[in-house]
Write a protein that holds these residues in place. Structure first.
Motif, PDB file in Angstrom:
ATOM      1  N   THR A 223       0.833  -1.207   0.000  1.00 32.17           N
ATOM      2  CA  THR A 223       0.000   0.000   0.000  1.00 32.17           C
ATOM      3  C   THR A 223       0.861   1.247   0.000  1.00 32.17           C
ATOM      4  OG1 THR A 223      -1.748  -1.167   1.194  1.00 32.17           O
ATOM      5  CG2 THR A 223      -1.816   1.234   1.221  1.00 32.17           C
ATOM      6  N   MET A 232      -8.989   6.928   0.159  1.00 28.85           N
ATOM      7  CA  MET A 232      -8.668   5.856   1.105  1.00 28.85           C
ATOM      8  C   MET A 232      -8.363   6.421   2.490  1.00 28.85           C
ATOM      9  SD  MET A 232      -6.532   2.863  -0.841  1.00 28.85           S
ATOM     10  CE  MET A 232      -5.305   3.937  -1.566  1.00 28.85           C
ATOM     11  N   SER A 260      -3.839   0.119   5.266  1.00 29.59           N
ATOM     12  CA  SER A 260      -3.949  -0.923   4.241  1.00 29.59           C
ATOM     13  C   SER A 260      -5.201  -1.774   4.434  1.00 29.59           C
ATOM     14  CB  SER A 260      -2.704  -1.818   4.266  1.00 29.59           C
ATOM     15  OG  SER A 260      -2.550  -2.440   5.529  1.00 29.59           O
ATOM     16  N   ASN A 263      -7.557  -0.558   1.890  1.00 27.90           N
ATOM     17  CA  ASN A 263      -7.049  -0.472   0.518  1.00 27.90           C
ATOM     18  C   ASN A 263      -7.751  -1.521  -0.339  1.00 27.90           C
ATOM     19  OD1 ASN A 263      -5.607  -0.128  -1.824  1.00 27.90           O
ATOM     20  ND2 ASN A 263      -3.709  -1.031  -1.046  1.00 27.90           N
ATOM     21  N   THR A 453      -3.551   8.200  -4.644  1.00 27.02           N
ATOM     22  CA  THR A 453      -2.638   7.756  -3.590  1.00 27.02           C
ATOM     23  C   THR A 453      -2.434   8.791  -2.498  1.00 27.02           C
ATOM     24  OG1 THR A 453      -0.705   8.594  -4.808  1.00 27.02           O
ATOM     25  CG2 THR A 453      -1.379   6.310  -5.227  1.00 27.02           C
TER      26      THR A 453
END
Length: 762
Positions: A223, A232, A260, A263, A453
């Protein structure tokens, strides 16, 4: 002799506590330190030995101590320090070490305590150690506090500093607490500014620290760092806060999960490469034609990294003449085109029979030396290879790998100078424009990955002077009027100034909106400006014009990320951020006002010629709006409902953010339609856009909405629509399946009061 010898006896009212006779030998009685023959000293109270005649002092008789048994030991003198037992019983102590006579006679342990000064020093050291321990504890806990707790800490520290100003602080820490570093000195105004800055990091979405260990395990490594402008991060924070609040008042504590855990991309999945791949294999020409046509229809308008006309000529020659032996990098480009088109065909249920799957096409490109790109000196074709590989990885959900590869591609482009306007006479204007498009294709893809991201953009505006891409098709580059716009910089500047917004701060805008100096042929300048305006008015909408507006909007998004989410924004007050948000929002509205009618997505017509371009711009516009407005949603969600007052700028922007999230979902058909998803929508990042809007709506519903209100019913309806689409997409896409499961998990634990019927079966 002692250092106080000769000092008047009357000045030592408590000599017992001031002089230490460690030279006393245990077991032998010692003379009193001031034992004189009283017959030679005048018997009055205020007598001082110095007042006596010197002869008397010389001839004074000194008593010779008698051997006394320990059981009947007495002393009329004083010792420097009494032992603890004698001190407690308030009797005279012989002062012998390690055991005085009384303790020796009594057969009890003898110990000598610290002096008063020593006790104070020890106590001060203990308190200092405790303060340092609490200081370190507070620094460690501060980033994990919620907004109200952080404000309480800041207020308490400011009150303490007001009573006892601290001049020694560590400027590298965000918490204005005690520090033992004597070389770090800042004034009280700096201390207050840092204290005021701390809550911003919690409430506005800006941070300059990380709570993750990204080397902890393989899943966390896959991740990587996820910044605050990624959906996220929004989803993770919402889930963590809701879990924390649900356990308040109980003995249970929620285990802090890594980001994560939410994710939903495929970063933790390995990319498998078969060993027995035939590198010389090519699809039959009929299938290849279909794949190439698909690529230029669904990818090239948004990502024009390869020249269409040149590539098609080379492709036809490659299939028409079996003796043609193109370079290895061109073969890699061809296989990447096949891989991307095959991926789309797979999702849209249009895969041709006897056609290799997209993993095989990509594996063939990798085996042809794509894997050793770091060892090659970049050229134009190598840059295109890296950019295409990054796009493919994004389309299969490998977002982390895609982000890394787009960074390599941009570095290759910078190595070739594609970020700088070309004045080379050896390069035709046709080739210059194609190179400019390569740069802007990489730029727009980098901004999308930066948004997904939460990481910083790979490009900086101050190091870019590449002109914006001209809104003409490649086949029109040789037209005389188009060639004038391309080759003449003054005409080009005026032409773009009439097309795009002039509010976005970006270096390309600076190069395209420069005023024409009147002292150098003002009549020619006006003539060129009129010609450019006429050309803009007569411009026929096309995919190149659509790409220009995507680039223009990407500049605005980069500005918003730099202003609102960069770690340096932590030094801003909330007032500054609250001022910047409406300004950026107005810039986005200005961009929409300048959009040609053919690309205006406010009224969607499914039969329109540019429906794909309209939908693509719509998703980009709403995504930009959400990035700009999201800090207001986060700030209000961290406060109680009583803390927010309706009518403030923050409330207005938060309401607009929820509205934009709803409008993004309204772009989707009422019922899930895979044909629309993969034929009209930006299929390579549609999951990201759906999750962006869904997370905003979930935050608003679960933190700031009352059950049973019309607002709750409306948001619930939109969330149900989004989850239906995620479930439909799960049939073909593992990332969509993970995203659907994340949403179902959140709704099952916190959304039951809003009447959600959680479906856990696909």
């Amino acid at each position: 002799m002692g250092e106080n010898f000769g000092t008047p006896y009357s000045e030592f009212p408590n000599v017992e506590n001031e002089i230490d006779y460690d030279w006393a030998v245990p077991g032998y009685p010692q003379p009193s330190p001031f034992e004189f023959n009283t017959e030679t000293i005048p018997a009055h109270d205020n007598c001082d030995i110095r007042d006596c005649p010197s002869s008397d002092r010389v001839n004074a008789k000194v008593a010779i101590p008698r051997n006394a048994q320990s059981s009947s030991w007495t002393s009329s003198g004083r010792v420097s320090r009494a032992c603890e037992n004698c001190r407690e019983q308030k009797v005279k102590c012989s002062g012998h070490r390690p055991t005085c006579h009384r303790c020796l006679d009594a057969g009890v342990p003898c110990s000598y305590g610290d002096r008063k000064r020593e006790k104070m020093v020890k106590q001060l050291n203990d308190l200092t150690t405790r303060v340092e321990t609490f200081d370190a504890l507070l620094r460690g806990l501060y980033p994990k506090l919620d907004a109200s707790s952080a404000q309480q800490v800041d207020q308490t520290l400011r009150e303490l500093n007001a009573r006892t100003p601290l001049t020694q602080v560590n400027p590298s820490t965000p918490v204005p607490a005690l520090s033992t570093n004597p070389s770090s000195h800042i004034n009280q105004s700096v201390l207050s500014s840092r204290a005021d800055a701390c809550p911003i990091s919690i409430q506005s979405g800006t941070v300059d620290y990380t709570e993750e260990d990204f080397d902890r395990d393989e899943k966390v490594q896959a991740t990587g760092f996820v910044g605050e402008h990624s959906e996220m991060a929004w989803l993770y924070r919402l889930k963590r806060d809701l879990d924390h609040n649900s356990l308040k008042g109980t003995k249970e504590t929620a285990e802090r999960a890594s980001i994560s855990s939410v994710n939903y991309f495929q970063d933790d999945s390995e990319i498998l490469f078969l060993d027995d791949i035939n590198l010389a294999r090519r699809p039959p020409q009929q299938i290849a034609n279909k794949l190439v046509e698909t690529y230029f229809h669904v990818v090239h308008p948004t990502f024009p990294i390869i020249g269409k006309a040149i590539f098609l000529n080379q492709y036809r020659s490659f299939y028409a003449n079996p003796n043609v032996r193109p370079g290895k990098r061109w073969i890699i480009v061809l296989n990447l085109v096949f891989a991307i088109a095959t991926r789309h065909s797979f999702l849209a249920n249009q895969l041709q029979p006897n056609c290799d799957d997209y993993q095989t096409c990509f594996a063939r490109a990798w085996k042809l030396n794509l894997g050793s790109v770091l060892l090659h000196h970049p050229d134009l074709q190598q840059t295109q290879v890296e950019g295409l590989a990054a796009f493919y990885l994004l389309s299969v959900g490998q977002v982390n790998r895609s982000w890394r590869l787009i960074g390599i591609a941009i570095r290759s482009a910078v190595t070739m100078g594609l970020n700088i306007r070309s004045e080379s006479e050896s390069v035709t204007h046709f080739s210059k424009e194609l190179r400019y498009r390569v740069w802007w294709a990489l730029f727009t893809l980098d901004i999308v990955l930066c948004e997904m991201t939460g990481r910083p953009p790979s490009t900086g505006d101050i190091f870019c002077s590449t002109p914006l891409p001209v809104p003409f098709a490649e086949e029109d580059f040789w037209d005389k009027r188009v060639a004038q716009v391309i080759t003449d910089q003054r005409t080009r500047n005026a032409f773009f100034a009439s097309l795009i917004s002039d509010t976005t701060a970006a270096s390309p805008k600076e190069s395209t909106t420069l005023k024409i100096p009147e002292q150098h042929g003002s009549s020619n300048g006006k003539q060129e400006e009129r010609a450019s305006q006429t050309g803009a008015e007569n411009l026929t909408p096309n995919s190149s014009l659509y790409f220009l507006y995507r680039v223009d909007l990407a500049h605005l998004l980069r500005e918003a990320i730099n202003t609102l989410y960069a770690p340096r924004a932590m030094r801003q007050s909330w007032h500054d951020i609250e001022t910047a948000i409406p300004m950026l929002n107005n810039h986005a509205d200005n961009w929409l006002c300048r959009l040609p009618a053919e690309f205006n997505f406010t009224t969607l017509d499914t039969t329109h010629q540019f429906i794909q371009q309209r939908v693509g711009l719509a998703f980009r516009f709403y995504a930009t709006k959400l990035i700009i407005l999201q800090p207001c949603i986060r700030r209000l969600s961290q406060q109680s409902s009583e803390a927010s007052s309706s009518g403030t700028v923050c409330d207005q922007m938060a309401a607009l953010c929820v509205q934009m999230a709803g409008q993004m979902l309204e772009l989707l058909p009422e019922e899930p339609d895979s044909t629309w998803l993969y034929g009209v929508a930006p299929w390579w990042c549609i999951l990201h856009n759906i999750m962006q809007s869904t997370t905003i709506l979930l935050t608003e519903l679960l933190t700031r909405t009352q059950v049973g209100t019309a607002k709750a019913v409306d948001i619930t309806k939109k969330i149900n629509k989004a989850t239906r689409f995620l479930k439909e997409m799960s049939a073909k896409d593992l990332s969509s399946k993970r995203a659907w499961l994340v949403c179902m998990d959140l709704l099952s634990r916190h959304g039951s009061r809003f009447g959600f019927e959680v479906d856990t079966e696909l």
